[in-house]
Design a protein around this motif. Structure first.
Motif, PDB file in Angstrom:
ATOM      1  N   GLY A 129       9.146  -2.666  -6.546  1.00  0.00           N
ATOM      2  CA  GLY A 129       7.868  -3.370  -6.569  1.00  0.00           C
ATOM      3  C   GLY A 129       7.931  -4.746  -5.924  1.00  0.00           C
ATOM      4  N   THR A 130       9.130  -5.342  -5.886  1.00  0.00           N
ATOM      5  CA  THR A 130       9.271  -6.671  -5.273  1.00  0.00           C
ATOM      6  C   THR A 130       9.112  -6.616  -3.758  1.00  0.00           C
ATOM      7  N   LEU A 131       9.121  -5.408  -3.188  1.00  0.00           N
ATOM      8  CA  LEU A 131       8.985  -5.272  -1.737  1.00  0.00           C
ATOM      9  C   LEU A 131       7.552  -5.447  -1.270  1.00  0.00           C
ATOM     10  N   ASP A 136       5.641   4.871 -11.430  1.00  0.00           N
ATOM     11  CA  ASP A 136       5.679   3.466 -11.844  1.00  0.00           C
ATOM     12  C   ASP A 136       6.639   2.660 -10.971  1.00  0.00           C
ATOM     13  N   LEU A 137       6.494   2.800  -9.655  1.00  0.00           N
ATOM     14  CA  LEU A 137       7.351   2.065  -8.716  1.00  0.00           C
ATOM     15  C   LEU A 137       7.102   0.564  -8.773  1.00  0.00           C
ATOM     16  N   GLY A 138       5.857   0.177  -9.019  1.00  0.00           N
ATOM     17  CA  GLY A 138       5.525  -1.250  -9.001  1.00  0.00           C
ATOM     18  C   GLY A 138       6.213  -2.038 -10.091  1.00  0.00           C
ATOM     19  N   GLY A 139       6.616  -1.365 -11.169  1.00  0.00           N
ATOM     20  CA  GLY A 139       7.228  -2.082 -12.275  1.00  0.00           C
ATOM     21  C   GLY A 139       8.718  -2.300 -12.128  1.00  0.00           C
ATOM     22  N   ALA A 195       3.792  11.666   1.289  1.00  0.00           N
ATOM     23  CA  ALA A 195       4.670  10.916   0.391  1.00  0.00           C
ATOM     24  C   ALA A 195       5.966  10.534   1.090  1.00  0.00           C
ATOM     25  N   LEU A 196       6.506  11.459   1.891  1.00  0.00           N
ATOM     26  CA  LEU A 196       7.731  11.170   2.637  1.00  0.00           C
ATOM     27  C   LEU A 196       7.518  10.035   3.632  1.00  0.00           C
ATOM     28  N   GLY A 197       6.376  10.040   4.299  1.00  0.00           N
ATOM     29  CA  GLY A 197       6.075   8.952   5.226  1.00  0.00           C
ATOM     30  C   GLY A 197       6.074   7.611   4.523  1.00  0.00           C
ATOM     31  N   HIS A 198       5.449   7.546   3.350  1.00  0.00           N
ATOM     32  CA  HIS A 198       5.441   6.296   2.579  1.00  0.00           C
ATOM     33  C   HIS A 198       6.856   5.921   2.144  1.00  0.00           C
ATOM     34  N   PRO A 212       0.809  -1.230   0.000  1.00  0.00           N
ATOM     35  CA  PRO A 212       0.000   0.000   0.000  1.00  0.00           C
ATOM     36  C   PRO A 212       0.838   1.273   0.000  1.00  0.00           C
ATOM     37  N   ALA A 213       1.997   1.253   0.656  1.00  0.00           N
ATOM     38  CA  ALA A 213       2.866   2.430   0.634  1.00  0.00           C
ATOM     39  C   ALA A 213       3.417   2.666  -0.776  1.00  0.00           C
ATOM     40  N   LEU A 214       3.776   1.587  -1.474  1.00  0.00           N
ATOM     41  CA  LEU A 214       4.248   1.720  -2.856  1.00  0.00           C
ATOM     42  C   LEU A 214       3.160   2.297  -3.745  1.00  0.00           C
TER      43      LEU A 214
END
Length: 416
Positions: free
Chosen positions: A173-175, A166-169, A220-223, A148-150
């Motif tokens: 994203g593996t996290l 596009d962090l998930g790609g 955003a910084l918290g995430h 959820p943070a990603l």
């Protein structure tokens, strides 16, 4: 156990009349002696010997209600995803979404139960009837499962800096569902990418805030910080090498830091819900500094570690070490006379709670608390058959401030 110790345990056992907390106007009378015990405590660690015992959920629900309604507690810190728990927090504060869906989103089967749903639904009802400053929060403290943070950070970056979205790609994203120690081969790269996001947001904070608002940037910084923590835990070996701590130790350190940060912004006390191994004030699994050890170092006597033990019955856990197996019922008999559970049951067979701090001034009791003993301790999974014989060493004086004993364990009820 000497007769003096036996007599002290008997005289100081606080009977638990009922483990259920669902009444609209509960009678807290049997818990009233805890008011003096916890009066100066800022953070209460509520442990559990298994993650799948219904009675542990119910007792902690009762304790939470007592703390909230009688002692001004305003936050529940859960051994659950720090990023995914925000959906549960939104529900208990504002009624957003569905409670069962929010629990499922935590990603841990252990919390997807009827008993946990009762807790969340009560928190929502409580918050509907009190001023905002007395509302009780639901906050995750575990750096694992940062999906959820990603997702949230990716959405923010599409506004703040589309070229970084596009962090998930990518590797980050593996996290999303990574377990501690599962990405050791990518440690340098994954940590560098995660930390680069934090630096970008911190260094460009003023300009980004002018474009999208300070609240958006702070969120955003918290995430981003949660993603760094998840990357750190996932990319370390489980055990340290003597100089560098392993993933297990770092996970507990991050959880303690989350609790401290929560307490500093909470107007009232904080209740922590986690396994006995995390709330204890020494080390677990031999040499892993527990979250509770960090909390004791920070708060001193204002942190109280309450271990929850059981006599016999059944509990839910995954069989073997596979994360894909369905949790099932495991039956177990009494731990026997050499266990702490067996000793407590021999003195007071019924459900009860005992404040161990009160025994420090009695030499015979203090000596008994310093002796090496054994307790049961089961995580989300247990080995086949041999779990029935497993006992973990403990020195009560070094690990717990109090113990709650439940005579019979029954399995938690999964939500469908």
């Amino acid at each position: 156990m000497t007769e003096e110790v036996r007599q002290w345990l008997k005289e100081n056992a606080l009977p638990l009349r009922d483990l259920h907390a669902e009444a609209s106007e509960p009678d807290h009378g049997d818990l009233e002696p805890l008011r003096k015990t916890l009066n100066d405590v800022r953070v209460l660690g509520m442990g559990e010997a298994t993650h799948g015992t219904a009675e542990f959920f119910r007792l902690k629900h009762r304790l939470l209600r007592f703390l909230v309604e009688e002692m001004g507690c305003t936050a529940l810190a859960m051994e659950a995803s720090a990023s995914a728990a925000r959906a549960v927090d939104d529900h208990v504060l504002h009624g957003t979404g569905d409670a069962a869906d929010a629990l499922a989103g935590l990603g841990f089967w252990t919390w997807r139960t009827r008993e946990m749903l009762d807790v969340v639904e009560w928190m929502r009802e409580h918050n509907r009837t009190v001023p905002r400053e007395r509302a009780v929060r639901f906050v995750g403290i575990d750096p694992q499962r940062c999906g959820p943070a990603l997702t949230a950070l990716d959405a923010a970056l599409r506004t703040l800096a589309p070229d970084r979205a596009d962090l998930g790609g990518g590797l980050l994203g593996t996290l999303a569902d990574a377990k501690p120690g599962s990405l050791t081969g990518q440690r340098q790269q994954i940590l560098a990418e995660a930390r680069a996001l934090v630096r970008f947001l911190e260094q460009g904070r003023a300009g980004l805030a002018a474009r999208a608002g300070a609240e958006t940037v702070d969120d955003a910084l918290g995430h981003a910080h949660r993603i760094v923590a998840a990357a750190d835990v996932a990319s370390r070996p489980l055990r340290g090498d003597g100089e560098e701590p392993g993933a297990l130790a770092v996970r507990d350190r991050y959880m303690a830091q989350e609790v401290i940060a929560l307490e500093e912004r909470s107007p009232g006390k904080v209740a922590v819900w986690a396994h006995n191994g995390h709330v204890m004030t020494d080390c677990y699994a031999g040499d892993v500094p527990a979250m509770g050890q960090h909390l004791r170092s920070h708060y001193g006597e204002r942190y109280y570690a309450l271990g929850l033990l059981f006599g016999e019955g059944a509990f839910r856990a995954r069989p073997g070490n596979s994360a894909t197996r369905t949790p099932r019922k495991h039956t177990i008999a009494s731990a026997g006379p050499r266990s702490v559970e067996g000793l407590l049951a021999s003195v007071t067979p019924e459900d009860h709670l005992v404040d161990l701090r009160g025994g420090r001034a009695r030499p015979a009791v203090a000596e008994w608390l310093e002796d090496r003993r054994f307790v049961r301790s089961f995580g989300a999974s247990v080995p086949r058959v041999t779990y029935r014989f497993h006992l973990a060493p403990t020195v009560l004086a070094r690990e717990y401030d109090g113990l709650a004993y439940v005579a019979r364990s029954t399995p938690s009820t999964p939500l469908r």
